[in-house]
Design an enzyme around this catalytic site. Structure first.
Site, PDB file in Angstrom:
ATOM      1  NE  ARG A 158       4.267 -32.877  23.884  1.00 51.44           N
ATOM      2  CZ  ARG A 158       3.613 -32.307  24.887  1.00 51.44           C
ATOM      3  NH1 ARG A 158       3.875 -32.663  26.123  1.00 51.44           N
ATOM      4  NH2 ARG A 158       2.690 -31.414  24.677  1.00 51.44           N
ATOM      5  NE  ARG A 213      -4.058 -29.546  29.035  1.00 54.02           N
ATOM      6  CZ  ARG A 213      -3.138 -29.351  28.106  1.00 54.02           C
ATOM      7  NH1 ARG A 213      -2.131 -30.182  27.991  1.00 54.02           N
ATOM      8  NH2 ARG A 213      -3.223 -28.323  27.275  1.00 54.02           N
ATOM      9  CG  ASP A 232       2.188 -22.796  28.500  1.00 54.10           C
ATOM     10  OD1 ASP A 232       1.763 -23.676  29.273  1.00 54.10           O
ATOM     11  OD2 ASP A 232       1.641 -22.530  27.410  1.00 54.10           O
ATOM     12  CB  CYS A 272      -1.506 -34.734  30.130  1.00 56.01           C
ATOM     13  SG  CYS A 272      -1.772 -32.998  30.361  1.00 56.01           S
ATOM     14  CE  LYS A 320       3.914 -26.589  22.445  1.00 61.35           C
ATOM     15  NZ  LYS A 320       2.555 -26.925  22.901  1.00 61.35           N
ATOM     16  CG  ASN A 321       0.843 -23.646  22.480  1.00 58.21           C
ATOM     17  OD1 ASN A 321       1.097 -24.779  22.046  1.00 58.21           O
ATOM     18  ND2 ASN A 321       0.970 -23.344  23.760  1.00 58.21           N
TER      19      ASN A 321
HETATM   20  N1  EPU Z   1     -10.742 -26.006  31.035  1.00 56.11           N
HETATM   21  C1  EPU Z   1     -11.957 -26.505  31.450  1.00 56.11           C
HETATM   22  N2  EPU Z   1     -12.814 -26.993  30.500  1.00 56.11           N
HETATM   23  C2  EPU Z   1     -12.510 -26.963  29.173  1.00 56.11           C
HETATM   24  C3  EPU Z   1     -11.279 -26.432  28.761  1.00 56.11           C
HETATM   25  C4  EPU Z   1     -10.408 -25.960  29.712  1.00 56.11           C
HETATM   26  O1  EPU Z   1     -12.243 -26.534  32.644  1.00 56.11           O
HETATM   27  O2  EPU Z   1     -13.344 -27.404  28.368  1.00 56.11           O
HETATM   28  C5  EPU Z   1      -9.791 -25.487  32.040  1.00 56.11           C
HETATM   29  C6  EPU Z   1      -8.448 -26.214  32.008  1.00 56.11           C
HETATM   30  O3  EPU Z   1      -8.471 -27.401  32.768  1.00 56.11           O
HETATM   31  C7  EPU Z   1      -7.504 -25.174  32.572  1.00 56.11           C
HETATM   32  C8  EPU Z   1      -8.089 -23.877  32.027  1.00 56.11           C
HETATM   33  O4  EPU Z   1      -9.453 -24.175  31.690  1.00 56.11           O
HETATM   34  O5  EPU Z   1      -7.615 -25.142  33.973  1.00 56.11           O
HETATM   35  C9  EPU Z   1      -7.387 -23.319  30.822  1.00 56.11           C
HETATM   36  O6  EPU Z   1      -7.159 -24.346  29.862  1.00 56.11           O
HETATM   37  P1  EPU Z   1      -7.137 -24.049  28.312  1.00 56.11           P
HETATM   38  O7  EPU Z   1      -8.312 -24.701  27.672  1.00 56.11           O
HETATM   39  O8  EPU Z   1      -6.943 -22.591  28.058  1.00 56.11           O
HETATM   40  O9  EPU Z   1      -5.841 -24.863  27.839  1.00 56.11           O
HETATM   41  P2  EPU Z   1      -5.621 -25.507  26.420  1.00 56.11           P
HETATM   42  O10 EPU Z   1      -6.288 -24.676  25.406  1.00 56.11           O
HETATM   43  O11 EPU Z   1      -5.916 -26.959  26.455  1.00 56.11           O
HETATM   44  C10 EPU Z   1      -3.467 -24.150  25.802  1.00 56.11           C
HETATM   45  C11 EPU Z   1      -2.034 -24.443  25.495  1.00 56.11           C
HETATM   46  C12 EPU Z   1      -1.312 -24.896  26.764  1.00 56.11           C
HETATM   47  C13 EPU Z   1      -1.434 -23.779  27.798  1.00 56.11           C
HETATM   48  C14 EPU Z   1      -2.919 -23.445  28.051  1.00 56.11           C
HETATM   49  C15 EPU Z   1      -3.123 -22.277  28.983  1.00 56.11           C
HETATM   50  C16 EPU Z   1      -2.062 -25.176  23.202  1.00 56.11           C
HETATM   51  C17 EPU Z   1      -1.856 -26.261  22.220  1.00 56.11           C
HETATM   52  N3  EPU Z   1      -1.943 -25.489  24.489  1.00 56.11           N
HETATM   53  O12 EPU Z   1      -4.034 -25.371  26.262  1.00 56.11           O
HETATM   54  O13 EPU Z   1       0.055 -25.047  26.410  1.00 56.11           O
HETATM   55  O14 EPU Z   1      -0.837 -24.177  29.005  1.00 56.11           O
HETATM   56  O15 EPU Z   1      -3.552 -23.115  26.785  1.00 56.11           O
HETATM   57  O16 EPU Z   1      -2.520 -21.138  28.476  1.00 56.11           O
HETATM   58  O17 EPU Z   1      -2.315 -24.042  22.828  1.00 56.11           O
HETATM   59  C18 EPU Z   1       2.228 -25.939  26.524  1.00 56.11           C
HETATM   60  O18 EPU Z   1       2.489 -25.372  25.445  1.00 56.11           O
HETATM   61  O19 EPU Z   1       3.119 -26.455  27.253  1.00 56.11           O
HETATM   62  C19 EPU Z   1       0.841 -26.021  26.974  1.00 56.11           C
HETATM   63  C20 EPU Z   1       0.432 -26.912  27.883  1.00 56.11           C
END
Ligand code: EPU
Length: 422
Positions: free
Chosen positions: A401, A121, A309, A116, A22-23
């Site tokens: 999802r 996030r 995850d 969320c 998915k990701n």
């Molecule tokens: N963060 C910031 N600022 C930003 C972006 C992120 O502070 O601008 C923080 C976040 O709050 C978090 C950390 O950095 O504490 C890491 O977040 P990241 O940006 O890596 O998460 P994401 O890219 O929004 C993806 C996956 C998530 C998974 C996370 C961490 C997808 C679609 N989603 O989210 O997947 O938990 O990376 O590996 O790729 C899931 O599949 O259930 C899911 C939530």
């Protein structure tokens, strides 16, 4: 609304195929925006989040169809570069259209995603990255409006680290924008997750020039255009890990196909500590559990560390451990909605700041429980298969999802899960 009724305890046996990631698929769908024409993802999983991304891309002007050859994305016409609130609020990965639209259309307006169930996030690092490439950004009624300078985005050196380490979708966004920027972009503290590497490999197959793939330093030489492509995404390592916990928690043996154990070293390390046997096969792995569940300490971290995850699923497993375990969440310190629900099933879990102290119990007892987010609901399904009696999981839409018809796939190897519409 669908619920699951799960009868336990069960023993599982047989083999189970892991779906496409998915990701990996979500940002690769967004990457199709960079190349007018038809791109195909043969292994795109059939999930609610993927369908939300389809709706988002269609709202921009893309035409999307699915047949037995895969998911077809025709992005010849993109005439409405606006990420609508109603769509983006349902699926936060919608934010990864920011980079591609900025590169292709020069302007994008996208709803600011809210918080969320797993916590705040923020997207500040995404914005910092595209700003460094020259974009002008302002907020307008809850929407981010980003505009490229008249001559287009310009490559530069960018540090993308944040308080919790690297960012997966932030790296994706900046990398996608940089593929069509003038000159060279260097991303320092890039996310190293296999899904980010899969996107980078896909972009290179489309004609991009990205090196350092899989490392925290990505070097992207801008090119004039990218071409549409047919690209199969990698197997879903989180789904694979969830099925591996299913084998462990039910003291069973399962063959898991379409997973790459090289992407799961931190996970297999913890499985072995717990007493679970994991053997690599040509297509995935064999998992078996015939000992008691040894306690283990786990800290979630960016890749190659233990993935957030899989934190909830391992908590369900360690709840039945012979001794005390500690799980510390270093990515989303509030991602513990499953703790109270597992305690309703007679687990003994105590939250202390960003950690949960797990005093192992002899058995879990079935109860009505509520799914709160995707991975927390997976943990409840796993606990339900090991618990005595009939567990009812409400709000199954959370699990849909990210896992396609999980009940049918687990039932095929011996689970007793019924989906009911109430
Ligand atoms: N963060 C910031 N600022 C930003 C972006 C992120 O502070 O601008 C923080 C976040 O709050 C978090 C950390 O950095 O504490 C890491 O977040 P990241 O940006 O890596 O998460 P994401 O890219 O929004 C993806 C996956 C998530 C998974 C996370 C961490 C997808 C679609 N989603 O989210 O997947 O938990 O990376 O590996 O790729 C899931 O599949 O259930 C899911 C939530």
């Amino acid at each position: 609304m669908d619920i699951f009724e799960i009868n336990g305890p069960v023993r599982l046996s047989g083999s189970i195929d892991v779906a496409g990631s998915k990701n990996a698929a979500l940002p690769i769908m967004a990457a199709a925006l960079l190349a007018p024409g038809e791109s195909v993802i043969p292994t795109a999983p059939d999930l609610v989040d993927i369908r939300s991304m389809e709706t988002l891309l269609e709202s921009l002007g893309a035409k999307i169809t699915r047949d037995e050859t895969g998911l077809h994305l025709n992005t010849t016409v993109i005439d409405n570069p606006v990420g609508d609130y109603e769509i983006v609020r349902k699926m936060r990965a919608g934010i990864c259209i920011l980079g591609p639209l900025l590169a292709r259309c020069g302007k994008v307006k996208i709803s600011m995603p809210g918080g969320c169930a797993i916590g705040d996030r923020p997207i500040d690092i995404h914005l910092r990255g595209v700003k460094a490439l020259g974009a002008n950004i302002h907020l307008e009624s809850g929407y981010i409006v980003a505009e490229a300078p008249a001559g287009g985005l310009v490559g530069t050196q960018i540090f993308l680290g944040g308080p919790f380490g690297s960012t997966v979708l932030g790296t994706d966004n900046v990398m996608m924008a940089a593929t069509l920027a003038k000159g060279t972009t260097v991303i320092e503290s890039a996310a190293c997750e296999p899904e980010v590497a899969d996107l980078a490999n896909c972009l290179n197959a489309m004609g991009a020039k990205i090196s350092g793939i899989g490392s925290p330093r990505l070097v992207i030489e801008g090119v004039k255009e990218l071409k549409p492509i047919t690209y199969p995404v990698i197997g879903d390592r989180i789904e694979a890990g969830t099925f591996m916990v299913a084998a462990a928690i039910t003291k069973s043996r399962l063959t898991i196909n379409n997973c790459n154990l090289d992407h799961m070293l931190a996970v297999t390390d913890r499985f072995r500590q717990i007493g679970v046997q994991v053997e690599k096969t040509a297509t995935g792995c064999e998992v078996s559990m015939d000992s008691f569940i040894h306690p283990a300490d786990i800290t979630t971290q960016p890749y190659p560390g233990f993935p957030t995850d899989l934190q909830a699923q391992f908590m369900a497993l360690l709840a039945l451990g012979e001794g005390n375990s500690v799980i510390t969440e270093k990515i989303y310190p509030d991602r513990f909605m499953h703790v109270a629900e597992l305690n309703r099933m007679a687990a003994n879990l105590r939250k202390e700041g960003p950690s949960v102290i797990i005093a192992g119990v002899d058995k879990l007892i079935a109860a009505p429980v509520m799914a709160s987010d995707l991975r927390a609901s997976a943990a409840l399904v796993l606990a339900g298969m090991a618990a005595e009696g009939k567990t009812t999981v409400q709000r199954v839409y959370h699990i849909d999802r990210g896992y396609h018809r999980i009940e049918e796939r687990l039932n095929a190897v011996g689970a007793k899960i019924q989906r009911k519409n109430i």
